[in-house]
Enzyme design. Sequence first.
Site, PDB file in Angstrom:
ATOM      1  N   ARG A   1       0.883  -1.176   0.000  1.00 34.78           N
ATOM      2  CA  ARG A   1       0.000   0.000   0.000  1.00 34.78           C
ATOM      3  C   ARG A   1       0.909   1.210   0.000  1.00 34.78           C
ATOM      4  O   ARG A   1       1.723   1.396   0.920  1.00 34.78           O
ATOM      5  CB  ARG A   1      -0.920   0.005   1.220  1.00 34.78           C
TER       6      ARG A   1
ATOM      7  N   HIS B   1      -7.450   0.743  -6.428  1.00 35.78           N
ATOM      8  CA  HIS B   1      -7.636  -0.126  -5.256  1.00 35.78           C
ATOM      9  C   HIS B   1      -8.308  -1.425  -5.734  1.00 35.78           C
ATOM     10  O   HIS B   1      -9.454  -1.708  -5.376  1.00 35.78           O
ATOM     11  CB  HIS B   1      -8.488   0.600  -4.215  1.00 35.78           C
TER      12      HIS B   1
ATOM     13  N   GLN C   1     -10.035  -4.025  -3.301  1.00 38.26           N
ATOM     14  CA  GLN C   1     -11.316  -3.569  -2.772  1.00 38.26           C
ATOM     15  C   GLN C   1     -12.441  -3.918  -3.745  1.00 38.26           C
ATOM     16  O   GLN C   1     -13.506  -4.386  -3.340  1.00 38.26           O
ATOM     17  CB  GLN C   1     -11.280  -2.047  -2.552  1.00 38.26           C
TER      18      GLN C   1
ATOM     19  N   ASP D   1     -17.419   6.906  -1.303  1.00 35.59           N
ATOM     20  CA  ASP D   1     -16.174   6.747  -0.545  1.00 35.59           C
ATOM     21  C   ASP D   1     -15.886   8.097   0.093  1.00 35.59           C
ATOM     22  O   ASP D   1     -16.522   9.114  -0.238  1.00 35.59           O
ATOM     23  CB  ASP D   1     -15.044   6.306  -1.502  1.00 35.59           C
TER      24      ASP D   1
ATOM     25  N   CYS E   1     -16.300   1.293   0.809  1.00 38.13           N
ATOM     26  CA  CYS E   1     -15.101   0.507   1.124  1.00 38.13           C
ATOM     27  C   CYS E   1     -14.689   0.640   2.581  1.00 38.13           C
ATOM     28  O   CYS E   1     -13.985  -0.228   3.103  1.00 38.13           O
ATOM     29  CB  CYS E   1     -13.955   0.899   0.197  1.00 38.13           C
TER      30      CYS E   1
ATOM     31  N   ARG F   1     -13.334  -8.849   1.844  1.00 43.38           N
ATOM     32  CA  ARG F   1     -11.931  -8.573   1.529  1.00 43.38           C
ATOM     33  C   ARG F   1     -11.101  -9.847   1.732  1.00 43.38           C
ATOM     34  O   ARG F   1     -10.203 -10.139   0.947  1.00 43.38           O
ATOM     35  CB  ARG F   1     -11.386  -7.435   2.418  1.00 43.38           C
TER      36      ARG F   1
HETATM   37  N1   CP Z   1     -11.150  -0.311   2.521  1.00 38.49           N
HETATM   38  C1   CP Z   1      -9.875  -0.344   2.929  1.00 38.49           C
HETATM   39  O1   CP Z   1      -8.943  -0.535   2.139  1.00 38.49           O
HETATM   40  O2   CP Z   1      -9.718  -0.174   4.273  1.00 38.49           O
HETATM   41  P1   CP Z   1      -8.352   0.064   5.061  1.00 38.49           P
HETATM   42  O3   CP Z   1      -7.855   1.424   4.656  1.00 38.49           O
HETATM   43  O4   CP Z   1      -8.744  -0.012   6.492  1.00 38.49           O
HETATM   44  O5   CP Z   1      -7.362  -0.997   4.674  1.00 38.49           O
HETATM   45  N1  NVA Z   2     -10.065   6.600  -1.288  1.00 40.46           N
HETATM   46  C1  NVA Z   2      -9.642   6.181   0.034  1.00 40.46           C
HETATM   47  C2  NVA Z   2      -9.820   4.702   0.202  1.00 40.46           C
HETATM   48  C3  NVA Z   2      -9.466   4.190   1.565  1.00 40.46           C
HETATM   49  C4  NVA Z   2      -9.618   2.696   1.686  1.00 40.46           C
HETATM   50  C5  NVA Z   2      -8.196   6.582   0.267  1.00 40.46           C
HETATM   51  O1  NVA Z   2      -7.382   6.446  -0.659  1.00 40.46           O
HETATM   52  O2  NVA Z   2      -7.880   7.064   1.348  1.00 40.46           O
END
Ligand code: CP
Ligand code: NVA
Length: 308
Positions: free
Chosen positions: A108, A135, A138, A226, A265, A293
């Site tokens: 990530r 993502h 997700q 989101d 998400c 997930r």
């Molecule tokens: N939806 C998601 O990716 O959650 P986290 O940021 O908690 O991993």
């Molecule tokens: N769009 C959000 C998703 C978090 C899971 C971010 O990138 O922070």
Amino acid sequence: MNRHFLNLSDAGGDAIAAMLNDAIDRKAARAGKPRGAADADAPLAGHVLAMIFEKNSTRTRVSFDMAMRQLGGSALILDGGTSQLGRGETIADTARVLSRMCDAIMIRTDDHAKIEEMAHHATVPVVNGLTDLSHPCQIMADLLTVVEHGVALPGSQWAWLGDGNNVLHSIIEAAGLMKFDVRMGCPEGYDPDPSFAVEAGKLGATVTLTRDPVAAARGADVVVTDTWISMGQDHAEAKLAAMMPYQVTPDLMAQAKPGAKFLHCLPAHRGEEVVDAVIDGPQSVIWDEAENRIHAQKSVLLWALGKL
Ligand code: CP
Ligand code: NVA
């Protein structure tokens, strides 16, 4: 040939369909087991996933760890603050070292170019646990969730409300690969990267952008939103004000089909992109989505490691 999962198109529609079927079968087969117990066939016994987090996470971190346990393997975490990545060791060298020590890498990070560099230098599969661009894991869980709730993906109508962000990019990608349509209600200045809709269009999906949230939601099978402020973005009052008309409320949900499903998400910012009455309401499937997930990523890992 290394199977990386940086975006959904790395797998393609047929492999995504196979992963979704595998996830449904595995989820059913392990019903009633303790969550940390391995599936009967333990297909990744002895395998270790290295997980790199350069941004916060709850679901991605726990679900990948649990996915590896359920597949009979294990996972370990490196974070930016305590690994040498945080002191400037290159992505390339980190990729080379982890490829000698572990069986797969999940990362990530912020700039999508970093994960591409990781994949370029890794000799084990690299999986995208979120970048500023996309993502995909997700959306694998989102696809699994709506299928479980009776939505046939081909021809279905998805409505996106709010920011044109990483999650939306992966939904648009999925639309092209799995043949569904997306109507995006985004305020001016916060559109998604148009290249995703162009590619989805070439594959036959209809992806349209409107400034009218009601038009976006009308007749939808699936309504998705989101956070308005993604990780790494400034908490700008101007952005919050621009997003407000796109808040998912019961009135907006009423524009969608009566049985429409609501996805998020998570983490949610209740009272911003969605109100409690929707996220806690009967059309919300967010807790299934979060649990999925685990199930979806097990199949992604099996695909990446050539076992599916
Ligand atoms: N939806 C998601 O990716 O959650 P986290 O940021 O908690 O991993
Ligand atoms: N769009 C959000 C998703 C978090 C899971 C971010 O990138 O922070």
